[in-house]
Design an enzyme around this catalytic site. Sequence first.
Site, PDB file in Angstrom:
ATOM      1  N   ASP A  81       0.808  -1.218   0.000  1.00 39.42           N
ATOM      2  CA  ASP A  81       0.000   0.000   0.000  1.00 39.42           C
ATOM      3  C   ASP A  81       0.841   1.268   0.000  1.00 39.42           C
ATOM      4  OD1 ASP A  81      -2.347  -1.458   0.049  1.00 39.42           O
ATOM      5  OD2 ASP A  81      -2.517  -1.408   2.230  1.00 39.42           O
ATOM      6  N   ARG A 132      -4.879  -4.714 -11.194  1.00 39.21           N
ATOM      7  CA  ARG A 132      -3.887  -5.774 -11.430  1.00 39.21           C
ATOM      8  C   ARG A 132      -4.568  -7.141 -11.483  1.00 39.21           C
ATOM      9  NH1 ARG A 132      -1.797  -9.367  -7.938  1.00 39.21           N
ATOM     10  NH2 ARG A 132      -2.823  -8.279  -6.230  1.00 39.21           N
ATOM     11  N   ARG A 133      -5.405  -7.429 -10.513  1.00 41.31           N
ATOM     12  CA  ARG A 133      -6.088  -8.721 -10.497  1.00 41.31           C
ATOM     13  C   ARG A 133      -7.013  -8.865 -11.702  1.00 41.31           C
ATOM     14  NH1 ARG A 133      -7.431  -8.272  -4.038  1.00 41.31           N
ATOM     15  NH2 ARG A 133      -5.562  -9.343  -3.261  1.00 41.31           N
ATOM     16  N   ARG A 150     -15.156  -2.968  -2.503  1.00 37.79           N
ATOM     17  CA  ARG A 150     -14.447  -2.199  -1.478  1.00 37.79           C
ATOM     18  C   ARG A 150     -14.857  -2.682  -0.101  1.00 37.79           C
ATOM     19  NH1 ARG A 150     -12.775   2.896  -2.159  1.00 37.79           N
ATOM     20  NH2 ARG A 150     -11.846   2.468  -0.125  1.00 37.79           N
ATOM     21  N   CYS A 247      -1.064   2.027  -6.501  1.00 42.95           N
ATOM     22  CA  CYS A 247      -1.844   0.823  -6.238  1.00 42.95           C
ATOM     23  C   CYS A 247      -2.829   0.509  -7.361  1.00 42.95           C
ATOM     24  CB  CYS A 247      -2.604   0.974  -4.918  1.00 42.95           C
ATOM     25  SG  CYS A 247      -1.527   1.126  -3.483  1.00 42.95           S
TER      26      CYS A 247
END
Length: 532
Positions: A81, A132-133, A150, A247
Amino acid sequence: MDRIFKIGTRGSDLALWQANHVASKLNEAGYQTEIKIIKTQGDNILNLRLDKLEGKGFFTKELEEHLLAGDIDLAVHSHKDLPTENPPGLFISAVSEREDPSEVLLILKDCVDTSKKLSVKHNGLVGTSSNRRQSQISSVRPDLEFEDLRGNVNTRIQKLRDENYDAIVLAKAGVSRLNLDLSEFYIETIEPVAEMIPAPAQGVLAVQIREGDSELDAVLKEVIHNQEVANCISVERKVLNLFNGGCHMPLGSYCKKEDDIYKVWTSKANEAEEFVDRLYLESETTEGLAEIIVSKFDYPNRNLPKKVFISRELSEYSYFARAMAKHEIEIDARSLIKTVPTIHKIDSYIFKHFDWIFFNSKNAIEYFFNLDPVLPKNIKFGVVGRGSEDALRLVVGRVPDFIGESSDTAEIAEEFATVANGTNVLFPLAKDSLRSIVKGLSPDTKIKELVVYETILLDDVDKSYADVLVFTSPSNVEAYFENNLLDPEQKIVSIGASTGKKLEEINITSYILPASPDEIGLAEAVFGIDIK
């Protein structure tokens, strides 16, 4: 020492676990601690995607402000993070040992389809707030849909429980730390670098302190710090820094050290919906390694191959075909062999005595199950490579109990031996198979080989003038070079060590060995090649 170290942390269950973990290490070493909870921008704003929040430190900024103000002595962060640059006056004193950086898919049980990669049903809806995932999962499963997710871990799981999604993705380390009961869901672990390269520094804690606090720095270096992890994540974080990413960037980078060699996997896309580029590199040193990695992704200024030959037939939906198509690389895809069955019927009685069935190829799977064997319900399956995993899923809807992911069959044999030694193992294989896995098992393991097919080489194979020749089996090597010579400028990729040994038998010693014997590994290898 009378000093009480004040530890700052976010207030989520996971953040508190991390802070308490550091506190307990310090307490065990004889130091006093207290914990202070601080809310961050990322905790307060839950209605926006992470990539819509301003700045890069939305889970860390407030902690750093309290640290600079002297309200706390150290801040504990999930290292992934953190922005790659510290605010003036602060630095990372210590990093923890690395926990498992795998991801887990939690899937509603009525949305499971084990015949498909990652086991989510066709067109399933996956919840994740990570670009990214999303980019990496959609590259292996383009049929899946994605929606933002979230909240803390428990909140995310409750949203799945409420059937807002068919599946969600979480970091395995976080799930493990909270010791949650997830038995109501089907759980699929996504191992590092198989289908998913972790975020830079995933699974690592960072302890941040003020510059000049030499007393605390010395304590943390002694009690918390892991230098080998620090060396590895320095590469990952430098890659992130050079890409100027935060991020929200669809970037994965994972470095590990094996046998004094740093092995680094990197994935990058420009946006979540884009097919990813993946790269694998090895180096004896971390010096300059990140710069080399980043330069490889500057493909407008690189000479990527124009044409690639691969010794297997591909559908347009194959991972390798789509990876090449992204860069308009022409593919000459043709198998140089044909296979035929050696048996057409078998007595299923023999199978009840076996604990494992191990397949070293997709062909072995297809020809074995064409025999319609009746197998015990508790029998376990082992395979070589993710391609064989996909075949097993597709043919019988089973997820393998063991997957050999190395390009070196000797390493796979060693790994398989740790779970299979002393058991009864059946090997369906090809006539004249190299038997590399069989040879790696102990004498007390009862082994039966079942020849289910044989390979026939095609005659008069046409030469390929492609920039790169990709060979996917020893037989294909034999068939190609029966009548063809290698041009000096052509590059060769060998899917595994057995295929590489066949190349060496004909005095071809310069070839690239991918990190994994599958289409992802082959795509990584080709992406790393520069053509003069």
